[in-house]
Design a protein around this motif. Structure first.
Motif, PDB file in Angstrom:
ATOM      1  N   SER A 171     -79.667 -14.751  70.581  1.00 22.82           N
ATOM      2  CA  SER A 171     -78.546 -15.411  71.268  1.00 22.82           C
ATOM      3  C   SER A 171     -77.502 -15.967  70.308  1.00 22.82           C
ATOM      4  CB  SER A 171     -79.060 -16.536  72.155  1.00 22.82           C
ATOM      5  OG  SER A 171     -79.793 -15.974  73.222  1.00 22.82           O
ATOM      6  N   GLY A 172     -77.806 -15.943  69.027  1.00 25.72           N
ATOM      7  CA  GLY A 172     -76.800 -16.307  68.031  1.00 25.72           C
ATOM      8  C   GLY A 172     -76.619 -17.803  67.790  1.00 25.72           C
ATOM      9  N   THR A 173     -77.451 -18.669  68.373  1.00 28.83           N
ATOM     10  CA  THR A 173     -77.212 -20.111  68.178  1.00 28.83           C
ATOM     11  C   THR A 173     -77.479 -20.523  66.728  1.00 28.83           C
ATOM     12  OG1 THR A 173     -79.439 -20.781  68.867  1.00 28.83           O
ATOM     13  CG2 THR A 173     -77.753 -20.687  70.593  1.00 28.83           C
ATOM     14  N   ASP A 174     -78.333 -19.795  66.042  1.00 23.70           N
ATOM     15  CA  ASP A 174     -78.489 -20.013  64.595  1.00 23.70           C
ATOM     16  C   ASP A 174     -77.561 -19.086  63.821  1.00 23.70           C
ATOM     17  OD1 ASP A 174     -80.358 -22.087  64.173  1.00 23.70           O
ATOM     18  OD2 ASP A 174     -81.997 -20.762  64.725  1.00 23.70           O
ATOM     19  N   SER A 185     -80.467 -33.530  69.194  1.00 23.66           N
ATOM     20  CA  SER A 185     -80.911 -34.034  67.908  1.00 23.66           C
ATOM     21  C   SER A 185     -81.944 -33.118  67.280  1.00 23.66           C
ATOM     22  CB  SER A 185     -81.500 -35.429  68.105  1.00 23.66           C
ATOM     23  OG  SER A 185     -81.540 -36.076  66.879  1.00 23.66           O
ATOM     24  N   LEU A 243     -80.073  -9.671  66.562  1.00 19.72           N
ATOM     25  CA  LEU A 243     -79.271 -10.752  67.135  1.00 19.72           C
ATOM     26  C   LEU A 243     -79.894 -11.088  68.486  1.00 19.72           C
ATOM     27  CD1 LEU A 243     -76.752 -12.562  67.499  1.00 19.72           C
ATOM     28  CD2 LEU A 243     -75.546 -10.548  68.349  1.00 19.72           C
ATOM     29  N   THR A 278     -73.879 -19.887  63.310  1.00 18.51           N
ATOM     30  CA  THR A 278     -73.532 -21.028  62.465  1.00 18.51           C
ATOM     31  C   THR A 278     -73.404 -20.585  61.001  1.00 18.51           C
ATOM     32  OG1 THR A 278     -75.838 -21.634  62.125  1.00 18.51           O
ATOM     33  CG2 THR A 278     -74.701 -22.702  63.967  1.00 18.51           C
ATOM     34  N   ARG A 293     -73.750 -14.132  57.332  1.00 18.88           N
ATOM     35  CA  ARG A 293     -74.926 -13.260  57.481  1.00 18.88           C
ATOM     36  C   ARG A 293     -74.596 -11.989  58.249  1.00 18.88           C
ATOM     37  NH1 ARG A 293     -80.376 -14.845  59.500  1.00 18.88           N
ATOM     38  NH2 ARG A 293     -80.580 -12.653  59.023  1.00 18.88           N
ATOM     39  N   ILE A 340     -77.469 -25.240  74.798  1.00 14.56           N
ATOM     40  CA  ILE A 340     -78.300 -24.584  73.779  1.00 14.56           C
ATOM     41  C   ILE A 340     -79.584 -24.055  74.429  1.00 14.56           C
ATOM     42  CG2 ILE A 340     -79.710 -24.997  71.698  1.00 14.56           C
ATOM     43  CD1 ILE A 340     -76.779 -24.790  71.028  1.00 14.56           C
ATOM     44  N   GLU A 387     -88.611  -6.129  60.847  1.00 14.37           N
ATOM     45  CA  GLU A 387     -89.747  -6.351  61.765  1.00 14.37           C
ATOM     46  C   GLU A 387     -89.278  -7.202  62.951  1.00 14.37           C
ATOM     47  OE1 GLU A 387     -93.188  -7.990  59.821  1.00 14.37           O
ATOM     48  OE2 GLU A 387     -94.476  -7.636  61.579  1.00 14.37           O
ATOM     49  N   TRP A 423     -77.272  -4.254  62.600  1.00 14.71           N
ATOM     50  CA  TRP A 423     -77.572  -5.276  63.604  1.00 14.71           C
ATOM     51  C   TRP A 423     -77.956  -4.646  64.935  1.00 14.71           C
ATOM     52  CZ3 TRP A 423     -78.610 -10.129  62.576  1.00 14.71           C
ATOM     53  CH2 TRP A 423     -78.180 -10.649  61.362  1.00 14.71           C
ATOM     54  N   ASN A 455     -85.995 -18.938  67.231  1.00 14.09           N
ATOM     55  CA  ASN A 455     -86.418 -20.230  66.667  1.00 14.09           C
ATOM     56  C   ASN A 455     -87.485 -20.023  65.605  1.00 14.09           C
ATOM     57  OD1 ASN A 455     -88.090 -23.151  67.440  1.00 14.09           O
ATOM     58  ND2 ASN A 455     -85.890 -23.236  67.180  1.00 14.09           N
ATOM     59  N   LEU A 505     -80.427  -7.901  71.003  1.00 15.22           N
ATOM     60  CA  LEU A 505     -81.610  -7.814  71.883  1.00 15.22           C
ATOM     61  C   LEU A 505     -81.329  -8.291  73.311  1.00 15.22           C
ATOM     62  CD1 LEU A 505     -84.197  -9.375  69.380  1.00 15.22           C
ATOM     63  CD2 LEU A 505     -83.768  -6.936  69.786  1.00 15.22           C
ATOM     64  N   ILE A 551     -90.016  -9.528  66.282  1.00 18.17           N
ATOM     65  CA  ILE A 551     -90.990 -10.333  67.038  1.00 18.17           C
ATOM     66  C   ILE A 551     -90.870  -9.896  68.498  1.00 18.17           C
ATOM     67  CG2 ILE A 551     -91.704 -12.633  67.773  1.00 18.17           C
ATOM     68  CD1 ILE A 551     -90.258 -13.790  65.359  1.00 18.17           C
ATOM     69  N   ALA A 601     -80.714 -20.403  73.592  1.00 16.11           N
ATOM     70  CA  ALA A 601     -81.597 -20.282  72.424  1.00 16.11           C
ATOM     71  C   ALA A 601     -82.952 -19.704  72.825  1.00 16.11           C
ATOM     72  CB  ALA A 601     -81.791 -21.653  71.780  1.00 16.11           C
ATOM     73  N   PHE A 623     -85.342 -21.384  75.910  1.00 19.18           N
ATOM     74  CA  PHE A 623     -86.039 -22.676  76.019  1.00 19.18           C
ATOM     75  C   PHE A 623     -85.927 -23.248  77.432  1.00 19.18           C
ATOM     76  CE2 PHE A 623     -85.815 -22.668  71.299  1.00 19.18           C
ATOM     77  CZ  PHE A 623     -87.180 -22.710  71.101  1.00 19.18           C
TER      78      PHE A 623
HETATM   79  C1  LIG Z   1     -76.075 -27.651  68.495  1.00 18.98           C
HETATM   80  C2  LIG Z   1     -77.438 -27.093  68.191  1.00 18.98           C
HETATM   81  C3  LIG Z   1     -78.565 -27.878  68.455  1.00 18.98           C
HETATM   82  C4  LIG Z   1     -79.836 -27.377  68.193  1.00 18.98           C
HETATM   83  N1  LIG Z   1     -80.919 -28.162  68.451  1.00 18.98           N
HETATM   84  C5  LIG Z   1     -82.158 -27.703  68.188  1.00 18.98           C
HETATM   85  C6  LIG Z   1     -83.300 -28.515  68.442  1.00 18.98           C
HETATM   86  O1  LIG Z   1     -83.219 -29.640  68.935  1.00 18.98           O
HETATM   87  N2  LIG Z   1     -84.528 -27.989  68.145  1.00 18.98           N
HETATM   88  C7  LIG Z   1     -84.679 -26.733  67.619  1.00 18.98           C
HETATM   89  O2  LIG Z   1     -85.812 -26.306  67.370  1.00 18.98           O
HETATM   90  N3  LIG Z   1     -83.611 -25.940  67.365  1.00 18.98           N
HETATM   91  C8  LIG Z   1     -82.363 -26.401  67.636  1.00 18.98           C
HETATM   92  N4  LIG Z   1     -81.278 -25.611  67.374  1.00 18.98           N
HETATM   93  C9  LIG Z   1     -81.519 -24.281  66.821  1.00 18.98           C
HETATM   94  C10 LIG Z   1     -81.923 -23.295  67.936  1.00 18.98           C
HETATM   95  O3  LIG Z   1     -80.839 -23.180  68.845  1.00 18.98           O
HETATM   96  C11 LIG Z   1     -82.286 -21.967  67.339  1.00 18.98           C
HETATM   97  O4  LIG Z   1     -83.330 -22.079  66.388  1.00 18.98           O
HETATM   98  C12 LIG Z   1     -82.644 -20.937  68.393  1.00 18.98           C
HETATM   99  O5  LIG Z   1     -83.892 -21.133  68.988  1.00 18.98           O
HETATM  100  C13 LIG Z   1     -82.580 -19.548  67.761  1.00 18.98           C
HETATM  101  O6  LIG Z   1     -82.610 -18.600  68.791  1.00 18.98           O
HETATM  102  P1  LIG Z   1     -81.396 -17.599  69.005  1.00 18.98           P
HETATM  103  O7  LIG Z   1     -81.773 -16.760  70.157  1.00 18.98           O
HETATM  104  O8  LIG Z   1     -80.091 -18.286  69.089  1.00 18.98           O
HETATM  105  O9  LIG Z   1     -81.508 -16.785  67.628  1.00 18.98           O
HETATM  106  P2  LIG Z   1     -80.371 -16.117  66.746  1.00 18.98           P
HETATM  107  O10 LIG Z   1     -79.415 -17.132  66.241  1.00 18.98           O
HETATM  108  O11 LIG Z   1     -79.814 -14.922  67.438  1.00 18.98           O
HETATM  109  O12 LIG Z   1     -81.287 -15.604  65.540  1.00 18.98           O
HETATM  110  C14 LIG Z   1     -81.872 -16.526  64.625  1.00 18.98           C
HETATM  111  C15 LIG Z   1     -82.625 -15.737  63.544  1.00 18.98           C
HETATM  112  O13 LIG Z   1     -83.759 -15.103  64.102  1.00 18.98           O
HETATM  113  C16 LIG Z   1     -83.703 -13.674  63.942  1.00 18.98           C
HETATM  114  N5  LIG Z   1     -84.271 -13.139  65.179  1.00 18.98           N
HETATM  115  C17 LIG Z   1     -83.899 -13.477  66.450  1.00 18.98           C
HETATM  116  N6  LIG Z   1     -84.718 -12.884  67.336  1.00 18.98           N
HETATM  117  C18 LIG Z   1     -85.616 -12.146  66.614  1.00 18.98           C
HETATM  118  C19 LIG Z   1     -86.722 -11.314  66.970  1.00 18.98           C
HETATM  119  N7  LIG Z   1     -87.086 -11.119  68.258  1.00 18.98           N
HETATM  120  N8  LIG Z   1     -87.422 -10.736  65.981  1.00 18.98           N
HETATM  121  C20 LIG Z   1     -87.076 -10.938  64.689  1.00 18.98           C
HETATM  122  N9  LIG Z   1     -86.057 -11.704  64.285  1.00 18.98           N
HETATM  123  C21 LIG Z   1     -85.332 -12.311  65.240  1.00 18.98           C
HETATM  124  C22 LIG Z   1     -82.229 -13.369  63.715  1.00 18.98           C
HETATM  125  O14 LIG Z   1     -82.036 -12.179  63.002  1.00 18.98           O
HETATM  126  C23 LIG Z   1     -81.809 -14.607  62.932  1.00 18.98           C
HETATM  127  O15 LIG Z   1     -82.193 -14.471  61.593  1.00 18.98           O
HETATM  128  C24 LIG Z   1     -79.996 -26.065  67.643  1.00 18.98           C
HETATM  129  C25 LIG Z   1     -78.872 -25.267  67.398  1.00 18.98           C
HETATM  130  C26 LIG Z   1     -77.611 -25.767  67.655  1.00 18.98           C
HETATM  131  C27 LIG Z   1     -76.391 -24.889  67.379  1.00 18.98           C
END
Ligand SMILES: Cc1cc2nc3c(=O)[nH]c(=O)nc-3n(C[C@@H](O)[C@@H](O)[C@H](O)COP(=O)(O)OP(=O)(O)OC[C@H]3O[C@@H](n4cnc5c(N)ncnc54)[C@H](O)[C@@H]3O)c2cc1C
Length: 288
Positions: A30-33, A190, A28, A36, A40, A103, A163, A48, A112, A51, A165, A107, A75
């Protein structure tokens, strides 16, 4: 069933948690994906690991010939980093266009890439720079692999279960210029319907070859090849119709990448605007 989550305070505790969980570890960031798709988080047999406290995963620093960006770097941090803006301008520009302020504050680049969405904005610049992904395997080993080998399909990464990253290494080139542009359904917050990156890695001077990658056209970004067997585009000259030539190559790339897709007629035309914008910026010196 009760779900437990490990929250390691640093790298040592993270490695211990990974050793205990083996290939059932899931991360986990930041959970932005993840949030949703809360289902999972209830998957059976999964351990879980949060990080968020592991500062070692959150860094932007020069290491030899590379600029290293930790997986937990947000970002917002990428968009405002002087090093990324200098050596990876297109990545900083892509980061600046992710979602909303809220975000971008949360994020991470690791999430990503691991999420492997075809619309992930970090992927086209990382592909264009030939970035390397450094990971920690569940057995305690580490490996480095080219970003192009990390995407298995739409929404599916090629990393092994458990694994982690750790970071992305971007080759540093002093005279690199690059730019990123994307099209979405509205101006802000967007998801990319189409994106384009141009990178100019000339060894000396301003003239020289450019490479282009188009994003959001299938599982992973695709390199745009010039017609006639050339390996790169030349934006250095004053050739008339250059934008139209590049547009046709981009359009052809999109046709090859998503044949029969309902979005194809829109994307193969819409790319013209991105080409004109990026060529103008590269030629006008607006892109760094
Ligand atoms: C309203 C909204 C708008 C958005 N707009 C955009 C946009 O414009 N462009 C864009 O590209 N994305 C966009 N996103 C998606 C973006 O927020 C995510 O892709 C974000 O970057 C994922 O990072 P996180 O830290 O939240 O990951 P998490 O949600 O915590 O994890 C995402 C996935 O990655 C895995 N994971 C996380 N870190 C690691 C690691 N270090 N090693 C292995 N696996 C890992 C997790 O297990 C999970 O499967 C948007 C999301 C929302 C909710």
């Amino acid at each position: 069933m009760e779900q437990r989550i490990a929250i390691p305070a640093d790298q040592n505790e993270l490695l211990a948690a990974m050793a205990e969980a083996g290939d059932s570890a899931r991360f986990l960031a930041s959970g932005t994906d993840l949030f949703t798709n809360p289902g999972r988080l209830r998957e059976e047999g999964v351990r879980w690991i949060d990080l968020s406290q592991v500062e070692q995963l959150r860094r932007i620093e020069a290491e030899g010939e590379s600029l290293v960006v930790g997986a937990m770097t947000t970002f917002r941090e990428i968009a405002s980093s002087p090093e990324v803006r200098c050596f990876g301008t297109a990545l900083a520009e892509a980061a600046r266009q992710v979602g909303s302020v809220q975000i971008r504050n949360r994020a991470t680049i690791g999430g990503n890439v691991a999420n492997a969405s075809p619309a992930a904005d970090s992927l086209p610049p990382l592909f264009a720079f030939g970035a390397t992904v450094r990971t920690r395997t569940p057995g305690g080993g580490s490996r480095s692999l080219p970003i192009a080998e990390c995407i298995a399909g739409p929404g599916s990464s090629a990393f092994a279960p458990g694994e982690l990253i750790e970071s992305f290494a971007i080759p540093r080139r002093g005279n690199r210029r690059s730019a990123f542009a994307k099209l979405g359904s509205r101006r802000t917050v967007s998801i990319a319907r189409l994106s384009l990156v141009v990178v100019h890695d000339a060894e000396a001077g301003d003239a020289g070859p450019c490479r282009l990658f188009v994003g959001a056209v299938g599982s992973a970004p695709v390199e745009v090849r010039p017609v006639g067997g050339a390996t790169a585009f030349d934006l250095g000259g004053d050739e008339e119709g250059l934008e139209e030539q590049i547009f046709h190559c981009c359009s052809q790339t999109i046709c090859n990448a998503i044949p029969g897709r309902s979005s194809l007629p829109y994307k193969r035309e819409a790319v013209r605007g991105l080409v004109w914008e990026l060529v103008a910026r590269m030629k006008g010196g607006d892109a760094r």
